[in-house]
Every structure is written in structure tokens, then in C-alpha cells.
Design a protein around this motif. Structure first.
Motif, PDB file in Angstrom:
ATOM      1  N   ASP A   1       1.033  -1.136  -0.139  1.00 45.50           N
ATOM      2  CA  ASP A   1      -0.074  -0.116   0.085  1.00 45.50           C
ATOM      3  C   ASP A   1       0.984   1.312   0.057  1.00 45.50           C
ATOM      4  O   ASP A   1       0.323   2.262   0.059  1.00 45.50           O
ATOM      5  CB  ASP A   1      -0.906   0.016   0.991  1.00 45.50           C
ATOM      6  N   SER A   2       2.343   1.335  -0.137  1.00 42.03           N
ATOM      7  CA  SER A   2       2.946   2.207   0.037  1.00 42.03           C
ATOM      8  C   SER A   2       3.337   3.029  -1.093  1.00 42.03           C
ATOM      9  O   SER A   2       4.011   4.029  -1.282  1.00 42.03           O
ATOM     10  CB  SER A   2       4.389   1.712   0.728  1.00 42.03           C
ATOM     11  N   GLY A   3       3.043   2.270  -2.522  1.00 44.23           N
ATOM     12  CA  GLY A   3       3.622   2.997  -3.765  1.00 44.23           C
ATOM     13  C   GLY A   3       4.946   3.182  -3.803  1.00 44.23           C
ATOM     14  O   GLY A   3       5.225   4.181  -4.506  1.00 44.23           O
ATOM     15  N   LEU A   4       5.668   2.240  -3.500  1.00 45.60           N
ATOM     16  CA  LEU A   4       7.112   2.347  -3.520  1.00 45.60           C
ATOM     17  C   LEU A   4       7.894   1.957  -4.671  1.00 45.60           C
ATOM     18  O   LEU A   4       9.102   2.004  -4.783  1.00 45.60           O
ATOM     19  CB  LEU A   4       7.877   1.854  -2.123  1.00 45.60           C
ATOM     20  N   LEU A   5       7.269   1.546  -5.716  1.00 45.61           N
ATOM     21  CA  LEU A   5       7.648   0.741  -6.913  1.00 45.61           C
ATOM     22  C   LEU A   5       8.289   1.930  -7.881  1.00 45.61           C
ATOM     23  O   LEU A   5       8.261   1.349  -9.247  1.00 45.61           O
ATOM     24  CB  LEU A   5       6.762  -0.194  -7.486  1.00 45.61           C
ATOM     25  N   GLN A   6       8.031   3.131  -7.742  1.00 45.30           N
ATOM     26  CA  GLN A   6       8.538   4.149  -8.813  1.00 45.30           C
ATOM     27  C   GLN A   6      10.006   4.331  -8.649  1.00 45.30           C
ATOM     28  O   GLN A   6      10.516   4.758  -7.465  1.00 45.30           O
ATOM     29  CB  GLN A   6       7.632   5.333  -8.602  1.00 45.30           C
ATOM     30  N   GLY A   7      10.652   4.181  -9.643  1.00 50.04           N
ATOM     31  CA  GLY A   7      12.262   4.623  -9.560  1.00 50.04           C
ATOM     32  C   GLY A   7      12.959   3.083  -8.641  1.00 50.04           C
ATOM     33  O   GLY A   7      12.535   2.131  -8.795  1.00 50.04           O
ATOM     34  N   SER A   8      14.134   3.575  -7.966  1.00 44.17           N
ATOM     35  CA  SER A   8      14.914   2.827  -7.465  1.00 44.17           C
ATOM     36  C   SER A   8      14.257   1.971  -6.091  1.00 44.17           C
ATOM     37  O   SER A   8      13.968   2.746  -5.121  1.00 44.17           O
ATOM     38  CB  SER A   8      16.030   3.235  -6.937  1.00 44.17           C
ATOM     39  N   LEU A   9      14.221   0.543  -6.017  1.00 42.25           N
ATOM     40  CA  LEU A   9      13.558  -0.070  -4.917  1.00 42.25           C
ATOM     41  C   LEU A   9      14.525   0.362  -3.770  1.00 42.25           C
ATOM     42  O   LEU A   9      14.234   0.499  -2.431  1.00 42.25           O
ATOM     43  CB  LEU A   9      13.656  -1.596  -5.377  1.00 42.25           C
ATOM     44  N   TYR A  10      15.878   0.167  -4.067  1.00 34.65           N
ATOM     45  CA  TYR A  10      16.730   0.326  -2.816  1.00 34.65           C
ATOM     46  C   TYR A  10      16.692   1.814  -2.159  1.00 34.65           C
ATOM     47  O   TYR A  10      16.504   1.780  -0.901  1.00 34.65           O
ATOM     48  CB  TYR A  10      18.261   0.171  -3.140  1.00 34.65           C
ATOM     49  N   GLU A  11      16.439   2.808  -2.803  1.00 34.41           N
ATOM     50  CA  GLU A  11      16.220   3.977  -2.310  1.00 34.41           C
ATOM     51  C   GLU A  11      14.787   4.076  -1.395  1.00 34.41           C
ATOM     52  O   GLU A  11      14.876   4.899  -0.533  1.00 34.41           O
ATOM     53  CB  GLU A  11      16.119   5.118  -3.575  1.00 34.41           C
ATOM     54  N   ALA A  12      13.805   3.568  -2.112  1.00 40.94           N
ATOM     55  CA  ALA A  12      12.558   3.410  -1.275  1.00 40.94           C
ATOM     56  C   ALA A  12      12.583   2.486  -0.328  1.00 40.94           C
ATOM     57  O   ALA A  12      11.968   3.064   0.874  1.00 40.94           O
ATOM     58  CB  ALA A  12      11.616   2.979  -2.405  1.00 40.94           C
ATOM     59  N   LEU A  13      13.309   1.555   0.009  1.00 34.48           N
ATOM     60  CA  LEU A  13      13.455   0.874   1.231  1.00 34.48           C
ATOM     61  C   LEU A  13      14.270   1.633   2.297  1.00 34.48           C
ATOM     62  O   LEU A  13      13.870   1.407   3.205  1.00 34.48           O
ATOM     63  CB  LEU A  13      14.174  -0.671   0.965  1.00 34.48           C
ATOM     64  N   GLU A  14      15.110   2.176   1.935  1.00 39.06           N
ATOM     65  CA  GLU A  14      16.089   3.356   2.572  1.00 39.06           C
ATOM     66  C   GLU A  14      15.180   4.246   3.491  1.00 39.06           C
ATOM     67  O   GLU A  14      15.304   4.566   4.669  1.00 39.06           O
ATOM     68  CB  GLU A  14      17.069   3.712   2.075  1.00 39.06           C
ATOM     69  N   LYS A  15      14.438   4.817   2.372  1.00 36.18           N
ATOM     70  CA  LYS A  15      13.561   6.099   3.002  1.00 36.18           C
ATOM     71  C   LYS A  15      12.500   5.760   3.966  1.00 36.18           C
ATOM     72  O   LYS A  15      12.154   6.277   5.030  1.00 36.18           O
ATOM     73  CB  LYS A  15      12.986   6.766   1.777  1.00 36.18           C
ATOM     74  N   ARG A  16      11.724   4.422   3.710  1.00 33.18           N
ATOM     75  CA  ARG A  16      10.714   4.047   4.337  1.00 33.18           C
ATOM     76  C   ARG A  16      11.055   3.214   5.421  1.00 33.18           C
ATOM     77  O   ARG A  16      10.402   3.220   6.598  1.00 33.18           O
ATOM     78  CB  ARG A  16       9.591   3.565   3.344  1.00 33.18           C
ATOM     79  N   TYR A  17      11.814   2.351   5.339  1.00 33.81           N
ATOM     80  CA  TYR A  17      12.177   1.072   6.331  1.00 33.81           C
ATOM     81  C   TYR A  17      13.541   1.189   7.032  1.00 33.81           C
ATOM     82  O   TYR A  17      14.066   0.479   7.764  1.00 33.81           O
ATOM     83  CB  TYR A  17      11.833  -0.186   5.759  1.00 33.81           C
TER      84      TYR A  17
END
Length: 256
Positions: A165-181
Motif C-alpha cells: 500500500d506504500s506506492g514504492l515501486l517508482q524508481g529505485s527499490l533500494y532508495e525506497a526501502l532506505e527512505k521508508r524502512y
């Protein structure tokens, strides 16, 4: 081709001449003036157009060949090749970052994102129990809008609550994982083997079923342990493994 396309190096700049030539050639290819399969001008002609020595030009061409942008054929010349991901000694990066370092525009198409249960293989890789929840992300990977491979990533569900439900699949997955988790990769182990393209993947990759492919399995960890298990099926004609081998000290001493 218009000779105005060739940007001669500025000797007042701090960057080496070979680097400036390399970047200039990348820009010509990116503009589409040299298309996939085109033969580039001969070395002596390029030296004249760029105003550099043959040694400088060859340094730039060698780097472009090693990065997969150019292909040199003995007795024929040098050609612009299709987008190729060259695997070798490199830093731990995401696909987006790795392609960017090669001067290639990374892209992806989401094929599936769902919650599933870890099978025995995924459980062992992620160091969780079989049947534990995992987030399954399946994407078609693109380089300059051309298909390179299909990646299926499994994330340990307990590490990424609410991911779907986070909408984190735009762009780099690793960047998204760092920012949110707060997940920052520190190490990855990869295993390469030769396989074939499955019928279900053939059309997406633009290949016939059964064509050769590289299958890459990757386990990525952060300070807490494994968080991602990825299986990639990469086009055999657009993915290379390249390494440099050096003689050991004993072998070198034996030649003295």
C-alpha cells in the motif's frame, strides 16, 4: 553524419581528454545519430574529428566497449551494440544505479506485486520460516526502452510491513526501502548459471522460447541480515560477464 556532432575536448578542463571523448561518443549514441548496429568511423577519422591522439581515442573506445556500448569486430570495425549489461567487479548498487553508471537509461514495467508465502528456497535465502509472508515483485527490466531481463524479487514480509500500500515501486527499490524502512544494503551474494528463456517470458523479452539466458540469483543483506532474494532471467545477447584475471605471487615469482 554532420561533423558538427563531434565536440572536441577542451584542454582547459580538469577531466582527462579520453574521458571527454568517451562522454562525447556516449552523447552521439544517446542522440540516436549512431543507432544500434551502425559502424562508427575508423580510428584515424575519429582522431581527426576529435583532435586527439590514437592512444587517447583507444582509451575512450576501450572503456565504451567494456561498458557494452560498442562492439569491436576484428577485421570489420567497431559498431554500436544493443543495450548490454556487463557484469563484473562492481559496487553493490540497484539496477537503476548500475545502468546509470553505464550511461543507459534504466526503466521497468511492473508485472506483478503481491503477497505470497515463502517456499523452501526463498525461506533458506531470507533466513525465515517456510510459509512466512514475502512480498513478490516481478518486473520487466529495460535499458534505453529495450528489454534486458525479468527480475523477480522476494522481500521478507516482516521487514517491509505495509509495502503493498506504500506506492514504492517508482524508481529505485533500494532508495525506497532506505527512505521508508531504513534498509541499507551492505552485501550481496550472486550466483550465475546458464539457462533458457521460458515460454511465459519469451514475448516480454522479445525472444523465442528456449533461447539462451543468464539466470542470476542474488541475496542482499543489510546489518540485520537478508532482506531480499532476487532471481533474474537476463537476455543472453544483452548481458555479459567480464572479469580480469591476474597471476598470483607464486606464479609471478616462477617467471623471474
Amino acid at each position: 553524419m554532420s561533423e558538427t556532432s563531434f565536440q572536441q575536448p577542451d584542454r582547459r578542463r580538469p577531466e582527462p581528454l579520453w574521458f571527454q571523448v568517451e562522454e562525447a561518443i556516449r552523447a552521439i549514441v544517446k542522440s540516436g545519430e549512431w543507432a544500434t548496429g551502425d559502424q562508427i568511423p575508423a580510428e584515424d577519422r575519429l582522431c581527426a574529428l576529435f583532435g586527439v591522439s590514437r592512444i587517447t581515442l583507444r582509451h575512450a573506445l576501450r572503456n565504451l566497449e567494456e561498458s557494452g556500448l560498442l562492439r569491436r569486430e576484428h577485421g570489420r570495425g567497431t559498431f554500436v551494440r544493443s543495450t548490454t549489461l556487463v557484469a563484473g567487479t562492481r559496487e553493490l548498487t540497484s539496477f537503476t544505479q548500475e545502468m546509470g553508471h553505464m550511461g543507459v537509461v534504466a526503466g521497468s514495467r511492473l508485472l506483478d506485486c503481491s503477497l505470497s508465502k515463502a517456499d523452501a528456497i526463498a525461506a533458506a535465502a531470507l533466513e525465515i520460516e517456510e510459509g512466512d509472508p514475502v512480498v513478490r515483485i516481478r518486473r520487466l527490466r529495460l535499458g534505453n526502452d529495450e528489454p534486458i531481463g525479468i527480475q523477480t524479487a522476494l522481500l521478507a514480509g516482516a521487514r517491509v510491513p505495509g509495502f503493498l500500500d506504500s506506492g514504492l515501486l517508482q524508481g529505485s527499490l533500494y532508495e525506497a526501502l532506505e527512505k521508508r524502512y531504513g534498509i541499507v544494503p551492505v552485501e550481496a551474494r550472486e550466483n550465475y548459471r546458464v539457462g533458457t528463456v521460458a515460454a511465459a517470458d519469451a514475448e516480454l523479452l522479445g525472444l523465442a522460447a528456449g533461447m539462451p539466458a543468464f539466470v542470476v540469483e542474488r541475496i542482499t543483506t543489510d546489518e540485520r541480515g537478508p532482506f531480499e532474494f532476487t532471481v533474474s532471467v537476463m537476455r543472453g545477447d544483452r548481458y555479459e560477464i567480464r572479469s580480469t584475471l591476474r597471476a598470483g605471487r607464486v606464479a609471478a615469482n616462477n617467471r623471474n
